[in-house]
Design an enzyme around this catalytic site. Structure first.
Site, PDB file in Angstrom:
ATOM      1  N   HIS A   1       0.872  -1.185   0.000  1.00 16.10           N
ATOM      2  CA  HIS A   1       0.000   0.000   0.000  1.00 16.10           C
ATOM      3  C   HIS A   1       0.906   1.231   0.000  1.00 16.10           C
ATOM      4  O   HIS A   1       2.040   1.175   0.516  1.00 16.10           O
ATOM      5  CB  HIS A   1      -0.823  -0.051   1.287  1.00 16.10           C
ATOM      6  CG  HIS A   1      -1.878   0.994   1.425  1.00 16.10           C
ATOM      7  ND1 HIS A   1      -1.608   2.288   1.826  1.00 16.10           N
ATOM      8  CD2 HIS A   1      -3.222   0.936   1.243  1.00 16.10           C
ATOM      9  CE1 HIS A   1      -2.733   2.970   1.888  1.00 16.10           C
ATOM     10  NE2 HIS A   1      -3.734   2.183   1.541  1.00 16.10           N
TER      11      HIS A   1
ATOM     12  N   ASP B   1       3.171  -4.175   8.009  1.00 18.50           N
ATOM     13  CA  ASP B   1       1.947  -3.399   7.837  1.00 18.50           C
ATOM     14  C   ASP B   1       0.792  -4.391   7.961  1.00 18.50           C
ATOM     15  O   ASP B   1       0.497  -5.128   7.020  1.00 18.50           O
ATOM     16  CB  ASP B   1       1.973  -2.724   6.466  1.00 18.50           C
ATOM     17  CG  ASP B   1       0.638  -2.093   6.102  1.00 18.50           C
ATOM     18  OD1 ASP B   1      -0.302  -2.164   6.923  1.00 18.50           O
ATOM     19  OD2 ASP B   1       0.534  -1.539   4.993  1.00 18.50           O
TER      20      ASP B   1
ATOM     21  N   GLN C   1      -4.474  -4.981   6.970  1.00 18.89           N
ATOM     22  CA  GLN C   1      -5.481  -5.892   6.405  1.00 18.89           C
ATOM     23  C   GLN C   1      -5.489  -7.259   7.086  1.00 18.89           C
ATOM     24  O   GLN C   1      -6.291  -8.107   6.715  1.00 18.89           O
ATOM     25  CB  GLN C   1      -5.221  -6.097   4.904  1.00 18.89           C
ATOM     26  CG  GLN C   1      -5.471  -4.872   4.062  1.00 18.89           C
ATOM     27  CD  GLN C   1      -6.924  -4.441   4.042  1.00 18.89           C
ATOM     28  OE1 GLN C   1      -7.829  -5.250   4.277  1.00 18.89           O
ATOM     29  NE2 GLN C   1      -7.167  -3.177   3.776  1.00 18.89           N
TER      30      GLN C   1
ATOM     31  N   LYS D   1     -10.501  -0.525  10.538  1.00 16.99           N
ATOM     32  CA  LYS D   1     -10.722  -1.745   9.745  1.00 16.99           C
ATOM     33  C   LYS D   1     -11.071  -2.926  10.651  1.00 16.99           C
ATOM     34  O   LYS D   1     -11.422  -3.994  10.193  1.00 16.99           O
ATOM     35  CB  LYS D   1      -9.477  -2.070   8.925  1.00 16.99           C
ATOM     36  CG  LYS D   1      -9.184  -1.018   7.855  1.00 16.99           C
ATOM     37  CD  LYS D   1      -8.027  -1.440   6.985  1.00 16.99           C
ATOM     38  CE  LYS D   1      -7.341  -0.268   6.328  1.00 16.99           C
ATOM     39  NZ  LYS D   1      -7.921   0.139   5.051  1.00 16.99           N
TER      40      LYS D   1
ATOM     41  N   CYS E   1      -4.728   2.528  -3.612  1.00 17.77           N
ATOM     42  CA  CYS E   1      -3.475   3.007  -3.009  1.00 17.77           C
ATOM     43  C   CYS E   1      -2.345   2.008  -3.229  1.00 17.77           C
ATOM     44  O   CYS E   1      -1.513   1.795  -2.333  1.00 17.77           O
ATOM     45  CB  CYS E   1      -3.638   3.307  -1.526  1.00 17.77           C
ATOM     46  SG  CYS E   1      -4.784   4.625  -1.208  1.00 17.77           S
TER      47      CYS E   1
HETATM   48  N1  PMP Z   1      -1.811  -0.624   4.641  1.00 18.83           N
HETATM   49  C1  PMP Z   1      -2.756  -1.375   4.076  1.00 18.83           C
HETATM   50  C2  PMP Z   1      -2.414  -2.751   3.607  1.00 18.83           C
HETATM   51  C3  PMP Z   1      -4.052  -0.867   3.952  1.00 18.83           C
HETATM   52  O1  PMP Z   1      -5.007  -1.607   3.394  1.00 18.83           O
HETATM   53  C4  PMP Z   1      -4.340   0.431   4.417  1.00 18.83           C
HETATM   54  C5  PMP Z   1      -5.719   1.038   4.262  1.00 18.83           C
HETATM   55  N2  PMP Z   1      -6.268   0.901   3.009  1.00 18.83           N
HETATM   56  C6  PMP Z   1      -3.302   1.149   5.008  1.00 18.83           C
HETATM   57  C7  PMP Z   1      -2.054   0.599   5.109  1.00 18.83           C
HETATM   58  C8  PMP Z   1      -3.513   2.528   5.530  1.00 18.83           C
HETATM   59  O2  PMP Z   1      -4.464   2.512   6.530  1.00 18.83           O
HETATM   60  P1  PMP Z   1      -4.979   3.899   7.113  1.00 18.83           P
HETATM   61  O3  PMP Z   1      -5.546   4.648   5.949  1.00 18.83           O
HETATM   62  O4  PMP Z   1      -6.009   3.515   8.110  1.00 18.83           O
HETATM   63  O5  PMP Z   1      -3.793   4.564   7.710  1.00 18.83           O
END
Ligand code: PMP
Length: 410
Positions: free
Chosen positions: A127, A204, A207, A230, A368
């Site tokens: 991401h 990270d 998910q 999430k 993203c």
């Molecule tokens: N890493 C991953 C794998 C994600 O799916 C997301 C959210 N789409 C993020 C980081 C970022 O999360 P946040 O927008 O809550 O900071």
């Protein structure tokens, strides 16, 4: 269900008030939990109750209400510690979200421990939250980004990974689960390979935490980042887990109240972790909501959630594969309940808009993860993601709406 714990989806759905909503006269079919999950009543009530009955600022108050609010906030820390299997409560730092957690590490660990020419190894699945902070660090410090590729299924190759771990690798930063195509990385093996060479590993876990059992001690990582929203908690609260000796060696991130030991105009000394990294009034209600969310997940059972989501993924994958001109992007053998796809000749945004007419909420775009879209040769995908409150009947609605879309544009 592979003989694992069953999940009573009808009862679960009653816990989520928003699922009673209609969209364009149709029942809401919410298939965007990978972007953000809906909130159970337990979370809504915990936040309401906190503001109505126990609200005050934390840590410095001598009066009862402040002590109660502090106890609730700190009990949230204990709950997170237990939930992800951290060895010490001081290893849990509250931040805004996974993005802030990763930026915190880049700004503190990265700024002080990495030098020009040092390499940070990531994967092609990341991401933007686990790409951009390292590029920004590179602009400041001259560090380099190395990227482990993925194959056509969306899987990594462990030998290729091992070959990329070299003398200059000073950090490995891996997604646990890909938000865009669902790949689950063989994280334990990857961490062990890095740690064998003394390389710190950041994960990270945005998910992963809502869908599978996570134990940071068992994984052996140094940092683990995730977001509350999430995980059925409120938005605005997230967690950075950091191994205590790592945190103790890191300078502060933001400066201000609550992160100091003593302040004078000549010199300020900093508090120990976790306070060192929690400057200013935190999202106290966010922590209360997050604790309730973890309580909810533990009550349902993370293994039951995972089994249910896997059964939905299997059904949806089989059903979507039968739709003419539909191509699933990402076919990893170890996959979370995320289905990314394109419909030949129809832009993902048009598919998303057509599905919305049927009350089906999916995400469209690059999720993203622009470099990953380039890898698969698509500008965007449609992404349906499943959670504990989704049903097989909702997959039927999705499939019918996709067939209609096909005909409309065909
Ligand atoms: N890493 C991953 C794998 C994600 O799916 C997301 C959210 N789409 C993020 C980081 C970022 O999360 P946040 O927008 O809550 O900071």
């Amino acid at each position: 269900m592979n003989g694992r714990a069953e999940l009573d989806v009808a009862t679960i759905r009653k816990d989520f008030p928003i699922l009673e909503r209609e969209i364009r006269g149709k029942p809401l079919v919410y298939l965007d939990s990978a972007a953000s999950a809906q909130k159970p009543r337990a979370v809504l009530e915990a936040i309401q109750n906190f503001y109505a009955n126990a609200y005050a600022n934390i840590h410095r108050g001598v009066y009862q209400l402040s002590a109660e609010a502090t106890a609730l906030y700190e009990s949230g820390r204990d709950r997170v510690q237990g939930f992800i299997g951290a060895a010490d409560r001081r290893e849990i730092i509250f931040v805004r979200n996974a993005t802030e957690a990763i930026n915190l590490v880049a700004r503190t660990f990265g700024e002080t421990q990495l030098e020009a020419g040092d390499e940070i190894l990531i994967t092609a699945l990341e991401h933007h939250a686990n790409i951009v902070p390292w590029q920004m660090l590179g602009e400041r410090r001259g560090t380099k980004l190395k990227v482990l590729p993925v194959d056509d299924r969306g899987e990594i190759n462990l030998d290729a990974y091992a070959a990329l771990l070299g003398q200059r690798t000073k950090l490995v930063a891996l997604t646990h689960v890909s938000n865009a195509i669902g790949t689950i990385l063989p994280l334990k093996k990857m961490i062990a390979l890095a740690k064998a060479q003394g390389i710190p590993v950041l994960v990270d876990g945005a998910q992963a935490v809502p869908h599978t059992r996570v134990n940071v001690e068992d994984l052996g990582c140094d940092f683990y980042a995730f977001s509350g929203h999430k995980l059925f908690g409120p938005s605005g609260i997230g967690v950075l887990y950091g191994r205590l000796p790592m945190l103790q060696a890191m300078p502060p991130f933001l400066g201000g109240g609550d992160m100091i030991e003593t302040v004078s105009f000549e010199k300020t000394t900093y508090a120990e972790p976790p306070n060192r990294f929690e400057a200013g009034t935190p999202d106290i209600a966010g922590v209360v909501g997050l604790e309730a969310a973890i309580g909810y997940v533990e009550k349902v059972g993370i293994d039951a959630i995972e089994a249910w989501e896997q059964s939905l993924l299997e059904k949806a994958t089989a059903a979507l594969a039968k739709i003419d001109g539909l191509r699933i992007i990402g076919q990893a053998r170890e996959k979370a309940a995320v289905l990314s796809f394109v419909l030949e000749g129809i832009h993902a945004h048009d598919v998303g808009t057509a599905l919305d007419q049927a009350g089906v909420a999916v995400r469209v775009g690059h999720h993203c993860a622009q470099p990953l879209m380039v890898r698969f040769g698509v500008p965007a995908t449609v992404r349906a993601s499943f959670s504990l409150y989704n049903t097989p009947a909702e997959i039927d609605v999705l499939v019918a709406a996709l067939r209609e879309t096909r005909e409309l544009f065909g």
